[in-house]
Design a protein around this motif. Structure first.
Motif, PDB file in Angstrom:
ATOM      1  N   ILE A  33       0.842  -1.206   0.000  1.00  0.00           N
ATOM      2  CA  ILE A  33       0.000   0.000   0.000  1.00  0.00           C
ATOM      3  C   ILE A  33       0.874   1.251   0.000  1.00  0.00           C
ATOM      4  N   ARG A  34       1.926   1.260   0.812  1.00  0.00           N
ATOM      5  CA  ARG A  34       2.833   2.414   0.827  1.00  0.00           C
ATOM      6  C   ARG A  34       3.483   2.611  -0.546  1.00  0.00           C
ATOM      7  N   ALA A  35       3.864   1.523  -1.182  1.00  0.00           N
ATOM      8  CA  ALA A  35       4.474   1.620  -2.512  1.00  0.00           C
ATOM      9  C   ALA A  35       3.476   2.160  -3.528  1.00  0.00           C
ATOM     10  N   PHE A  36       2.204   1.750  -3.396  1.00  0.00           N
ATOM     11  CA  PHE A  36       1.184   2.227  -4.331  1.00  0.00           C
ATOM     12  C   PHE A  36       0.908   3.711  -4.111  1.00  0.00           C
ATOM     13  N   ILE A  37       0.912   4.151  -2.853  1.00  0.00           N
ATOM     14  CA  ILE A  37       0.723   5.577  -2.569  1.00  0.00           C
ATOM     15  C   ILE A  37       1.772   6.403  -3.302  1.00  0.00           C
ATOM     16  N   ALA A  38       3.002   5.902  -3.338  1.00  0.00           N
ATOM     17  CA  ALA A  38       4.084   6.628  -4.008  1.00  0.00           C
ATOM     18  C   ALA A  38       3.883   6.693  -5.521  1.00  0.00           C
ATOM     19  N   ARG A  39       3.039   5.806  -6.066  1.00  0.00           N
ATOM     20  CA  ARG A  39       2.819   5.754  -7.517  1.00  0.00           C
ATOM     21  C   ARG A  39       1.480   6.366  -7.935  1.00  0.00           C
ATOM     22  N   LEU A  40       0.716   6.909  -6.994  1.00  0.00           N
ATOM     23  CA  LEU A  40      -0.583   7.475  -7.343  1.00  0.00           C
ATOM     24  C   LEU A  40      -0.437   8.562  -8.402  1.00  0.00           C
ATOM     25  N   VAL A  41      -1.361   8.579  -9.347  1.00  0.00           N
ATOM     26  CA  VAL A  41      -1.322   9.545 -10.451  1.00  0.00           C
ATOM     27  C   VAL A  41      -2.247  10.718 -10.124  1.00  0.00           C
ATOM     28  N   PRO A  42      -1.734  11.944 -10.075  1.00  0.00           N
ATOM     29  CA  PRO A  42      -2.600  13.097  -9.796  1.00  0.00           C
ATOM     30  C   PRO A  42      -3.361  13.539 -11.040  1.00  0.00           C
ATOM     31  N   LEU A  43      -4.530  14.113 -10.833  1.00  0.00           N
ATOM     32  CA  LEU A  43      -5.267  14.746 -11.933  1.00  0.00           C
ATOM     33  C   LEU A  43      -4.715  16.138 -12.172  1.00  0.00           C
ATOM     34  N   PHE A  44      -4.377  16.816 -11.085  1.00  0.00           N
ATOM     35  CA  PHE A  44      -3.785  18.159 -11.155  1.00  0.00           C
ATOM     36  C   PHE A  44      -2.424  18.111 -10.454  1.00  0.00           C
ATOM     37  N   PRO A  45      -1.347  17.856 -11.193  1.00  0.00           N
ATOM     38  CA  PRO A  45      -0.026  17.689 -10.579  1.00  0.00           C
ATOM     39  C   PRO A  45       0.438  18.904  -9.782  1.00  0.00           C
ATOM     40  N   GLU A  46      -0.107  20.077 -10.104  1.00  0.00           N
ATOM     41  CA  GLU A  46       0.336  21.286  -9.413  1.00  0.00           C
ATOM     42  C   GLU A  46      -0.283  21.421  -8.022  1.00  0.00           C
ATOM     43  N   GLN A  47      -1.271  20.583  -7.697  1.00  0.00           N
ATOM     44  CA  GLN A  47      -1.941  20.675  -6.404  1.00  0.00           C
ATOM     45  C   GLN A  47      -1.164  19.892  -5.338  1.00  0.00           C
ATOM     46  N   PRO A  48      -0.755  20.545  -4.245  1.00  0.00           N
ATOM     47  CA  PRO A  48      -0.046  19.817  -3.186  1.00  0.00           C
ATOM     48  C   PRO A  48      -0.974  18.867  -2.455  1.00  0.00           C
ATOM     49  N   ILE A  49      -0.423  17.743  -2.012  1.00  0.00           N
ATOM     50  CA  ILE A  49      -1.232  16.754  -1.301  1.00  0.00           C
ATOM     51  C   ILE A  49      -0.330  15.919  -0.410  1.00  0.00           C
ATOM     52  N   HIS A  69      -5.861   0.925  11.259  1.00  0.00           N
ATOM     53  CA  HIS A  69      -5.228   1.644  10.148  1.00  0.00           C
ATOM     54  C   HIS A  69      -6.158   2.666   9.492  1.00  0.00           C
ATOM     55  N   PHE A  70      -5.620   3.827   9.196  1.00  0.00           N
ATOM     56  CA  PHE A  70      -6.335   4.857   8.451  1.00  0.00           C
ATOM     57  C   PHE A  70      -5.397   5.438   7.392  1.00  0.00           C
ATOM     58  N   ILE A  71      -5.994   5.858   6.282  1.00  0.00           N
ATOM     59  CA  ILE A  71      -5.316   6.751   5.346  1.00  0.00           C
ATOM     60  C   ILE A  71      -5.770   8.160   5.704  1.00  0.00           C
ATOM     61  N   ALA A  72      -4.836   9.061   5.910  1.00  0.00           N
ATOM     62  CA  ALA A  72      -5.148  10.462   6.181  1.00  0.00           C
ATOM     63  C   ALA A  72      -4.633  11.313   5.043  1.00  0.00           C
ATOM     64  N   VAL A  73      -5.482  12.209   4.555  1.00  0.00           N
ATOM     65  CA  VAL A  73      -5.120  13.064   3.424  1.00  0.00           C
ATOM     66  C   VAL A  73      -5.230  14.527   3.834  1.00  0.00           C
ATOM     67  N   SER A  74      -4.201  15.286   3.526  1.00  0.00           N
ATOM     68  CA  SER A  74      -4.204  16.732   3.734  1.00  0.00           C
ATOM     69  C   SER A  74      -4.008  17.406   2.388  1.00  0.00           C
ATOM     70  N   ALA A  75      -4.762  18.484   2.142  1.00  0.00           N
ATOM     71  CA  ALA A  75      -4.691  19.180   0.861  1.00  0.00           C
ATOM     72  C   ALA A  75      -5.390  20.527   0.997  1.00  0.00           C
ATOM     73  N   LEU A  89      -7.232   9.338  -4.285  1.00  0.00           N
ATOM     74  CA  LEU A  89      -7.564   8.394  -3.226  1.00  0.00           C
ATOM     75  C   LEU A  89      -8.458   7.263  -3.721  1.00  0.00           C
ATOM     76  N   GLN A  90      -9.247   7.511  -4.775  1.00  0.00           N
ATOM     77  CA  GLN A  90     -10.050   6.409  -5.297  1.00  0.00           C
ATOM     78  C   GLN A  90      -9.172   5.350  -5.957  1.00  0.00           C
ATOM     79  N   GLN A  91      -8.053   5.760  -6.546  1.00  0.00           N
ATOM     80  CA  GLN A  91      -7.091   4.765  -7.038  1.00  0.00           C
ATOM     81  C   GLN A  91      -6.651   3.866  -5.885  1.00  0.00           C
ATOM     82  N   LEU A  92      -6.387   4.494  -4.738  1.00  0.00           N
ATOM     83  CA  LEU A  92      -5.926   3.744  -3.573  1.00  0.00           C
ATOM     84  C   LEU A  92      -7.036   2.873  -3.001  1.00  0.00           C
TER      85      LEU A  92
END
Length: 243
Positions: A33-49, A69-75, A89-92
Motif C-alpha cells: 500500500i505504501r508503494a502504491f501511494i508513491a505511484r498514485l497519479v494526480p489529476l492536477f499535478p500542481e496541487q499539493p497533497i 489503520h487509516f489513510i489520512a489526506v491533507s490538501a 484516493l479512489q485509485q488507492l
C-alpha cells in the motif's frame, strides 16, 4: 495519463466496508500500500497533497471503526484540490480492495493533531481486515441513479460513473456528450445540501473522474474548453475523451 488497467475489475464490485475484525494488516500488504501511494497519479499535478498511513489512535471519528489503520489526506480546501484528492484516493481505494482488504471514505472525522504543517485535513479512509464481504456479488447491489439520470444519453460506457461512491450517495455528476468527448459537470445542490456536502461533492467528482480514467482505452486528459455547454444547474468541471 494512464491508470492501471488492473483496477478495472474492482470498479464493478467495490463497496464500502464498515465492519472490521480489528486485526492489523499484514506487513507485506502495508508495504504494498505504501508503494502504491508513491505511484498514485494526480489529476492536477500542481496541487499539493499529503497522503499517509496513520494509526487509529491518532484520529477522531464519529463512528468507532474497529481497525488500527487509516489513510489520512491533507490538501488545500479548494475545488480543484479536492477533486484531485478524490481522483488520487479512489485509485488507492480500489487497490486496497484488490488486496482483499476493506476500506471506506469518511468525511466525519479528522486527526487529533494535524499530520501536515502546511496543509489542512481533507479526508480519512479507514482500511483493514474486513469482518464482512469485501466485494459486491453483482451490480444489482448498487443503489444508484439510472444512467438516464446522470447523462443526456443513457450510455452504457458511463456505468463506471453511475456506480461510483459519493457522500451520502448524493451522486452529484452529470455528463453531456460531445463529438468524441464527454463534458463533465457537478450538479449544483440546494443551499442546505451545499452547506453540508459542498466540499465532499468536489471529492466525489474526483472519484467519478478516476473511474472514467481507469476505464479509458487510451490517454486520459481533463481539459477546460471555452465552448463547452454551461447548463444553469451545473458547474462545469472539464471535458474528457469519450471512454
Amino acid at each position: 495519463m494512464q491508470l492501471s488497467s488492473a483496477l478495472r475489475p474492482l470498479i464493478c464490485k467495490r463497496k464500502s466496508t464498515r465492519s472490521y475484525t480489528g486485526e492489523p494488516v499484514p506487513a507485506g500488504q502495508l508495504t504494498a500500500i505504501r508503494a502504491f501511494i508513491a505511484r498514485l497519479v494526480p489529476l492536477f499535478p500542481e496541487q499539493p497533497i499529503d497522503i499517509r498511513i496513520v494509526s487509529a489512535e491518532d484520529v477522531r471519528c464519529m463512528q468507532p471503526w474497529k481497525t488500527p489503520h487509516f489513510i489520512a489526506v491533507s490538501a488545500p480546501d479548494t475545488p480543484d484540490s479536492l477533486i484531485n484528492v478524490g481522483f488520487m484516493l479512489q485509485q488507492l481505494d480500489l487497490f486496497i480492495q484488490s488486496l482483499g482488504l476493506g476500506s471506506c471514505w469518511v468525511g466525519l472525522g479528522r486527526p487529533k493533531k494535524p499530520f501536515s504543517e502546511d496543509l489542512p485535513h481533507a479526508i480519512l479512509m479507514p482500511f483493514g481486515v474486513a469482518a464482512e464481504p469485501v466485494w459486491r456479488e453483482d451490480a444489482a447491489q448498487f443503489n444508484r441513479k439510472a444512467l438516464s439520470e446522470i447523462a443526456d444519453t443513457p450510455d452504457p460506457r458511463l456505468e463506471c460513473v453511475r456506480i461510483a461512491p459519493s457522500a451520502t450517495n448524493s451522486q452529484p455528476w452529470y455528463i453531456l456528450h460531445g463529438e468524441g468527448v464527454l463534458h463533465v459537470y457537478q450538479v449544483i445542490q440546494p443551499a442546505l445540501k451545499r452547506m453540508t456536502l459542498g466540499r465532499m461533492n468536489c471529492i466525489d467528482m474526483g472519484i467519478a473522474l478516476c473511474h472514467l480514467a481507469v476505464t479509458c482505452q487510451g490517454d486520459f486528459t481533463l481539459q477546460q474548453l471555452e465552448n463547452a455547454p454551461r447548463p444553469e444547474d451545473c458547474t462545469y468541471i472539464g471535458t474528457v475523451p469519450a471512454v
